[in-house]
Design a protein around this motif. Structure first.
Motif, PDB file in Angstrom:
ATOM      1  N   ASP B 284      12.348   1.575   1.644  1.00  0.00           N
ATOM      2  CA  ASP B 284      11.035   1.124   1.160  1.00  0.00           C
ATOM      3  C   ASP B 284      11.118   0.645  -0.289  1.00  0.00           C
ATOM      4  OD1 ASP B 284      10.027   1.737   3.558  1.00  0.00           O
ATOM      5  OD2 ASP B 284       8.607   3.272   2.874  1.00  0.00           O
ATOM      6  N   GLN B 288      10.014  -2.920  -1.625  1.00  0.00           N
ATOM      7  CA  GLN B 288       8.905  -3.032  -2.579  1.00  0.00           C
ATOM      8  C   GLN B 288       9.329  -3.781  -3.839  1.00  0.00           C
ATOM      9  OE1 GLN B 288       7.849   1.104  -2.879  1.00  0.00           O
ATOM     10  NE2 GLN B 288       6.150   0.901  -1.452  1.00  0.00           N
ATOM     11  N   LYS B 342       0.186  -5.610  -4.025  1.00  0.00           N
ATOM     12  CA  LYS B 342      -0.535  -4.503  -3.366  1.00  0.00           C
ATOM     13  C   LYS B 342      -1.060  -4.943  -1.999  1.00  0.00           C
ATOM     14  CE  LYS B 342      -1.773  -1.907  -7.501  1.00  0.00           C
ATOM     15  NZ  LYS B 342      -2.773  -1.739  -8.555  1.00  0.00           N
ATOM     16  N   TRP B 345       2.077  -5.736   0.377  1.00  0.00           N
ATOM     17  CA  TRP B 345       2.765  -4.529   0.883  1.00  0.00           C
ATOM     18  C   TRP B 345       1.942  -3.883   2.000  1.00  0.00           C
ATOM     19  CZ3 TRP B 345       7.137  -2.486   1.706  1.00  0.00           C
ATOM     20  CH2 TRP B 345       7.259  -1.148   2.041  1.00  0.00           C
ATOM     21  N   ASP B 349       3.696  -3.434   5.477  1.00  0.00           N
ATOM     22  CA  ASP B 349       3.928  -2.063   5.942  1.00  0.00           C
ATOM     23  C   ASP B 349       3.288  -1.822   7.310  1.00  0.00           C
ATOM     24  OD1 ASP B 349       5.205   0.306   5.443  1.00  0.00           O
ATOM     25  OD2 ASP B 349       3.388   1.277   4.677  1.00  0.00           O
TER      26      ASP B 349
END
Lengths: 82, 426
Positions: B284, B288, B342, B345, B349
């Protein structure tokens, strides 16, 4: 032999019309007389203008970098035939 | 309305011939331009210690051929071939790291030459363009003269090692086909009365728009030549290929195509950036960090061009095969990389399978609105607004990559040699 480098050099240039042609290069203790002026390309690094000159003599190809802000010349690429 | 005269110009072995122009010792030799540029080689030690770096030592082993010189093509070296495979076929092959900034300047130079002679010029790729020369040429004799003048100017302004193939015809489809029929250094004229015969002499996959998959489908229907394609009814083609493709194939087989040269750059519908990583991303944190770095690149381009985004799109390719893509509408317009991240992601995700490593990651800002950076209502937002303005000023002054978030310090995107847009221009 193809080398990437970044070494300071001294350059004697010829001004002809709108063109600037590097003619003689002093690199360390050696002097090279360039007889072919193959390509020039400019690059903007931010607002800084940099020119690259691709020149050659009978056995060497050299790519020279010229910074218009600092007026500094550097040899950044060398290709030797054979 | 008189029929138009369209000129198509295409450089032969573009990147390779530019390198052969710059370095005369490469002329007449089999060379290939690597997908990795000079900037992808870590030269930091040479900058400080004046160490010479032998290009043969560079990690050009795990790269692909973006362009092969005509000498290399004769030996069987092809675009997109791995450098290992290319060297196996042609052991004498010289692999040169690409120099996108050099190619970009030559692209600008040839477009300038075309604009000098033609009213309307449409760039089709880094080394290809269409021009509407109806008014400038007058007729096909004038068009031939114009093509010779353009070719001569290219020789003088760029160099004799860079050759072009030119096609002249009543529309873009036939002009491109004509240009590609004689390589290198050809000028092919197909006036309206010769279009029919010329089209029938070409193979199906010569047509721009008939790729391997379409060709396979056509073969399965027993359509193997331009003649058999022409004999197939529009109804049958639409039934198999749907309306758009069916009509395209029907008209292409008759030499009918678009003759409108679009010289006005349209406002972008989205601004995006994607990257194929040298190793797969499986944690992750790695994902990221890289997603945030991509978002910062996209956000900078948006602010530079005066846009804010109202939607975010994310795409990813998995290690083995398969890909995902998703888009989400955002509550407030965004111009900051962190805000884009933000949202991106959250989308990624939700869409991804966390058990499969990711090879390619892409992010795009959509729903673009032309607007200045919105002022913040609260002190924290206002502070960020001023910070971004200061960072943008620094980036404009000193170039891309002048600043980086501490959290993305471990990421680095190598400059790519090929693509419609050069990395340093976006």
């Amino acid at each position: 032999m193809h080398q990437l480098l970044n070494e300071p050099i001294e350059v004697l240039v010829e001004f002809k019309g709108k063109h600037v042609k590097p003619r003689r290069i002093r690199w360390g203790n050696n002097i090279y007389d360039m007889n072919a002026f193959n390509l020039v390309h400019g690059v903007l690094e931010g607002t800084k203008q940099v020119f690259y000159f691709s020149v050659s003599d009978a056995t060497n190809f050299m790519k020279l970098r010229f910074e218009t802000e600092s007026l500094e010349w550097r040899l950044v690429e060398l290709y030797t035939d054979g | 309305m008189p029929q138009k005269i369209i000129l198509h110009l295409d450089f032969n072995s573009y990147f390779a011939s530019v390198e052969q122009q710059a370095n005369p010792f490469l002329r007449g030799k089999a060379i290939a331009i690597a997908g990795k540029g000079v900037d992808s080689i870590d030269l930091s030690h040479t900058h400080y210690k004046n160490i010479r770096f032998n290009v043969k030592q560079a990690s050009l082993q795990r790269t692909v051929v973006t362009t092969a010189s005509k000498e290399a093509k004769k030996l069987g070296v092809k675009t997109a071939m791995s450098s290992l495979e290319a060297r196996r076929i042609a052991p004498e092959l010289i692999i040169i790291p690409g120099d996108p900034k050099k190619y970009s300047e030559v692209t600008d130079r040839f477009l300038k030459i075309l604009n000098k002679y033609c009213d309307k010029v449409e760039q089709f790729s880094t080394d290809e363009a269409f021009a509407d020369i109806t008014n400038n040429a007058g007729d096909y004799f004038g068009a031939t003269m114009l093509a010779q003048m353009i070719r001569n100017d290219i020789r003088l302004e760029i160099g004799e090692a860079c050759t072009v193939s030119i096609g002249i015809a009543p529309n873009k489809l036939v002009a491109k086909l004509a240009g590609e029929s004689v390589k290198p250094n050809g000028i092919t004229i197909v006036p309206p009365k010769c279009v029919d015969k010329f089209i029938l002499s070409r193979k199906l996959d010569d047509i721009c728009g008939i790729g391997r998959s379409t060709e396979r489908q056509l073969h399965s229907l027993g359509i193997t030549t331009m003649k058999t394609l022409r004999e197939t009814s529009l109804k049958d083609l639409v039934a198999v290929f749907k309306e758009d493709r069916g009509y395209f194939l029907y008209f292409a087989s008759r030499g009918i195509g678009d003759d409108e040269v679009n010289n006005v750059a349209e406002e972008p519908k989205s601004i995006g950036h994607s990257y194929t990583f040298p190793h797969d991303l499986d944690t992750d944190i790695e994902l990221q960090m890289n997603l945030l770095a991509l978002c910062d690149k996209v956000a900078w381009r948006m602010r530079r061009d005066g846009f804010v985004a109202t939607e975010i799109g994310v795409c990813a390719n998995y290690k083995e095969s398969g890909s995902i893509g998703a888009v989400r509408r955002c509550q407030t317009p965004m111009e900051d990389g962190l805000a884009l991240f933000k949202s991106a992601w959250a989308v990624l995700d939700k869409a991804r399978n966390p058990n499969i490593p990711i090879r390619l990651l892409g992010v795009s800002a959509r729903g673009l609105i032309k607007s200045e950076m919105p002022q913040g209502l609260f002190p924290k937002q206002e502070k960020m607004h001023k910070t971004l303005q200061a960072l943008d000023k620094a980036q404009t002054r000193h170039g891309s990559g002048i600043w980086q978030r501490a959290s993305t310090m471990k990421t680095s995107f190598k400059e790519r040699v090929s693509g419609f847009n050069y990395d340093h221009k976006v």
